[in-house]
Every structure is written in C-alpha cells, then in structure tokens.
Design an enzyme around this catalytic site. Structure first.
Site, PDB file in Angstrom:
ATOM      1  N   GLU A   1      38.965  38.348  30.621  1.00 24.92           N
ATOM      2  CA  GLU A   1      39.661  37.357  31.461  1.00 24.92           C
ATOM      3  C   GLU A   1      39.702  35.951  30.844  1.00 24.92           C
ATOM      4  O   GLU A   1      39.351  34.971  31.492  1.00 24.92           O
ATOM      5  CB  GLU A   1      39.034  37.346  32.860  1.00 24.92           C
TER       6      GLU A   1
ATOM      7  N   GLU B   1      40.865  48.969  35.153  1.00 23.82           N
ATOM      8  CA  GLU B   1      40.226  48.696  36.455  1.00 23.82           C
ATOM      9  C   GLU B   1      41.208  49.048  37.573  1.00 23.82           C
ATOM     10  O   GLU B   1      41.413  48.282  38.518  1.00 23.82           O
ATOM     11  CB  GLU B   1      39.789  47.222  36.536  1.00 23.82           C
TER      12      GLU B   1
HETATM   13  O1  9MR Z   1      33.591  45.140  41.183  1.00 27.42           O
HETATM   14  C1  9MR Z   1      32.819  44.031  40.798  1.00 27.42           C
HETATM   15  C2  9MR Z   1      32.082  43.461  41.996  1.00 27.42           C
HETATM   16  O2  9MR Z   1      31.118  44.392  42.461  1.00 27.42           O
HETATM   17  C3  9MR Z   1      31.434  42.154  41.618  1.00 27.42           C
HETATM   18  O3  9MR Z   1      30.853  41.554  42.770  1.00 27.42           O
HETATM   19  C4  9MR Z   1      32.465  41.224  41.008  1.00 27.42           C
HETATM   20  C5  9MR Z   1      31.840  39.906  40.616  1.00 27.42           C
HETATM   21  O4  9MR Z   1      32.668  39.111  39.917  1.00 27.42           O
HETATM   22  O5  9MR Z   1      33.042  41.834  39.881  1.00 27.42           O
HETATM   23  C6  9MR Z   1      33.746  42.989  40.196  1.00 27.42           C
HETATM   24  O6  9MR Z   1      34.365  43.519  39.050  1.00 27.42           O
HETATM   25  C7  9MR Z   1      35.324  42.685  38.407  1.00 27.42           C
HETATM   26  C8  9MR Z   1      35.303  43.029  36.938  1.00 27.42           C
HETATM   27  O7  9MR Z   1      34.016  42.898  36.409  1.00 27.42           O
HETATM   28  C9  9MR Z   1      36.279  42.173  36.149  1.00 27.42           C
HETATM   29  N1  9MR Z   1      37.599  42.240  36.707  1.00 27.42           N
HETATM   30  C10 9MR Z   1      37.720  42.025  38.138  1.00 27.42           C
HETATM   31  C11 9MR Z   1      36.763  42.947  38.892  1.00 27.42           C
HETATM   32  C12 9MR Z   1      36.930  42.771  40.392  1.00 27.42           C
HETATM   33  O8  9MR Z   1      36.538  41.487  40.792  1.00 27.42           O
END
Ligand code: 9MR
Length: 360
Positions: free
Chosen positions: A154, A259
């Site tokens: 990101e 994702e």
């Molecule tokens: O699914 C993840 C969630 O459990 C966490 O709280 C969150 C914190 O930022 O991150 C989520 O996963 C993210 C991923 O690592 C990067 N792309 C976006 C995803 C959804 O937020």
C-alpha cells in the site's frame, strides 16, 4: 413411475457413489492457487471447522495479521515469532504455497520503527539499518519455507503519488528498491511482490508499472504484483480492473489477486446530521438478520463475473486469494464501522460454499 425413478436413483448412487463434492483447489488446479488469509484461531487450530475448510479447499495461505511489524517485531529488540512459526508450520504440513504478509507497511507499523528516543523521525541511515534488520531477520528465519513475500504494501495513493508514509518521508522513493534488495539478499529463492488495493485506478496503475520497470532496470528481483481486490457491489469497474491487470502483466511480472472479498452492503454516504438516527444505523447494517435472496443473487453474479475475469487471464494470474475463509471471519464486519453483518467471502456463516463457485 415413482418406484422406477427411486430405483434408478439408488442404482446411480451405488454405481457412482455419492455425488462428488466440489473442492476449490482441485477445480482451479490448472489455473492458479486458491488461497486464503488465515487468522489466529485457524493458526492455533481452535477454529476446528475453519481449519477443515482450509485443508480441504485451499492450496495457499497468507498471514492475515501475525507477520505485520506491530505483531512480529513490537520493540526494536523484541521479535515475537510464536504465531508466525505456527502459521508456516501449518502451511508446510498441508503442502500449501505460503505467503508472508507484509514486510514494509505504514499501517500496523511497530511504534518504535521510525522514531528516535526524542520522538522525532530517525535519519535515513538509521531507517535503512532498521528496515534491513527487520527484513533480514524475518525473511532469513523462514528462508526456503515462505514461498513469497509482500515486500511493500500500500505505498501508492489513488492519484498515483507516493503515500506520505514515514518510509516515504524519511527515505523518499528509495525505500521500495531498498526493501526488495534486503528481502532478496535474505532469501534469494523467495518470490517478492508489491501489493496494494484500488489497483483498478489509473493513477496507481501507472505508478506501479513505473516502479516495476524501475526495479527490473536495476536488476532487482520482482516476481509479481498483488491486486488486493477488496470489492463492493458497485466497485471496482471491471473494465478498469482488467486494464490494470493487463498493464501489470505487460511488464512481465505475475499478477496475483491477493485479498479478494466483496462487501454485500451498499456504500452509505456519511453525514453528521443523520449520524444518530435509527435510519442511518439501519443503513449501515442492513442485513443483520440475513441476506435477502435478491441481494445474494446479485452478489453471486458479481463474484462470478470477477472469477470469470480472473479465469480469462489465468495465464497471467498465479494465485487467487480470498481475505478470509467464511463470512464470520471477515474484517468487513468491522469496517468501516464495527459490529456489522457482512457477507463478503467464499463460504457463508454455516460454512457452506457460496453458490457462484458451484457453477465451475
Ligand atoms: O484483515 C486485517 C484486519 O484483521 C486488521 O485489523 C487490519 C489492520 O489494518 O488489517 C486487515 O488486513 C488488511 C491487509 O493487511 C492489507 N490490506 C487491507 C486489509 C483489510 O484492511
């Protein structure tokens, strides 16, 4: 008549056995890996049913949270490998393609990473050393075991400019090639990826193409780009998504859907004047009692259209990974507001496979 059809049905069962149950990783085996992000309950095995689904249907896993810097490296001299070790062991025990997520990311960033003892940003030299230590320690630990890494996550915003993250503020654009260099030095055989959301938009598309070409021109390893594919009922535009997919593939790297999920809840325009009303609360969580049949049909049609797009470009896509296994697991239940009931994944809350997948 009736008796004859019962006898025929019995004969069919005896001769062919019970109807074959669909297994996703087999259905798409000659196209791409079918992956899932896995959470702590699955890694620890306390979510027994979730683990069963993972073993049966998925050929790849990615760490949903346990390898993020805040979790795995919470203090400068403290690493916490317990869960990440178990995650890798789970993937090995089940012969899965294992993805580490993620080495350099501005979010869930360990609080010490970019600051000195006075609370100011560290110098470029110090940050380079910290990035190198972080990446080298983690990638070396799982050398030959984790198959691919989301090296930088990101980094680019919608208009194509660099996100104004601490990494960018301190090191400028160089933080990306440096991260790839450190990761490759630690495990020369591991695949290395860029990963981002909203990859359909032109700004990100163009900047990522430039970054990939720059890494290639410097002779640095870059194997693929992850299109996260967090979708909704009205985004992304699949035409734009396809354009990006082709642009990325045109650079020679693999494309990965990393994702994948699709919120079934319509986007709500937030406005302070309505924020307290019952109507507004209902609009934020409209399907708490179940997904209406017509919304489910629409959701399935849109998911089918996206899977069809992935299949159309299966020669360019090496992995399609969903961000979780079943609806109850999804981050979407807590975002953009906490405690809603969303339906974004490949299996429902009763662990039934979603209808669109049965069409393949
Ligand atoms: O699914 C993840 C969630 O459990 C966490 O709280 C969150 C914190 O930022 O991150 C989520 O996963 C993210 C991923 O690592 C990067 N792309 C976006 C995803 C959804 O937020």
């Amino acid at each position: 008549m009736k008796r004859i059809s019962i006898i025929a049905a019995l004969a069919a069962v005896i001769s062919c056995g019970a109807p074959e149950e669909k297994v996703l990783k087999d259905t798409f085996a000659d196209k791409f890996y079918i992956g899932a992000a896995i959470n702590e309950a699955e890694i620890r095995g306390t979510d027994v049913e979730g683990v069963e689904l993972l073993k049966k249907h998925f050929s790849s896993i990615v760490a949903e949270n346990c390898m993020k810097s805040e979790e795995i490296h919470p203090e400068e001299n403290v690493y916490n490998f317990e869960l990440a070790d178990k995650f890798v062991e789970f993937g090995e025990a089940n012969d899965m393609f294992i993805i580490g997520h993620c080495l350099i990311w501005h979010s869930q960033l360990a609080p010490w990473f970019v600051y000195d003892e006075k609370g100011d940003f560290v110098t470029p030299e110090v940050l380079k050393q910290r990035m190198k230590d972080h990446i080298t320690t983690i990638v070396t630990r799982y050398k030959g075991r984790v198959d691919g890494w989301d090296v930088v996550n990101e980094a680019i915003v919608e208009d194509g400019s660099y996100r104004n993250s601490p990494f960018y503020q301190i090191l400028g654009e160089e933080f990306i090639p440096l991260a790839f260099q450190y990761a490759h030095e630690a495990d020369p055989d591991a695949e290395l990826y860029l990963n981002d959301y909203g990859q359909n938009v032109k700004g990100r598309r163009e900047t990522y193409v430039k970054i990939i070409k720059d890494l290639q021109a410097r002779g640095l390893r870059i194997d693929g780009i992850g299109m996260q594919a967090h979708m909704g009922m009205d985004y992304p535009d699949f035409g734009e998504f396809e354009e990006s997919l082709l642009a990325f593939a045109g650079t020679g790297v693999n494309v990965m859907i990393t994702e994948w999920d699709m919120s079934a809840i319509p986007t709500v325009n937030t406005g302070a004047n309505v924020a307290d009303t019952e109507e507004y609360k209902k609009a934020l969580d409209p399907y708490a009692d179940g997904l209406p049949a017509e919304v489910s049909a629409e959701w399935n049609a849109r998911m089918k259209a996206s899977m069809d797009l992935f299949l159309k470009h299966a020669d360019k896509i090496t992995r399609v990974t969903a961000w979780g296994v079943s609806d109850g697991d999804s981050w979407k239940n807590d975002w953009p507001v906490e405690g809603r009931t969303d339906y974004p994944l490949l299996f429902d809350r009763n662990l039934e496979m979603k209808p669109f997948l049965k069409e393949y």
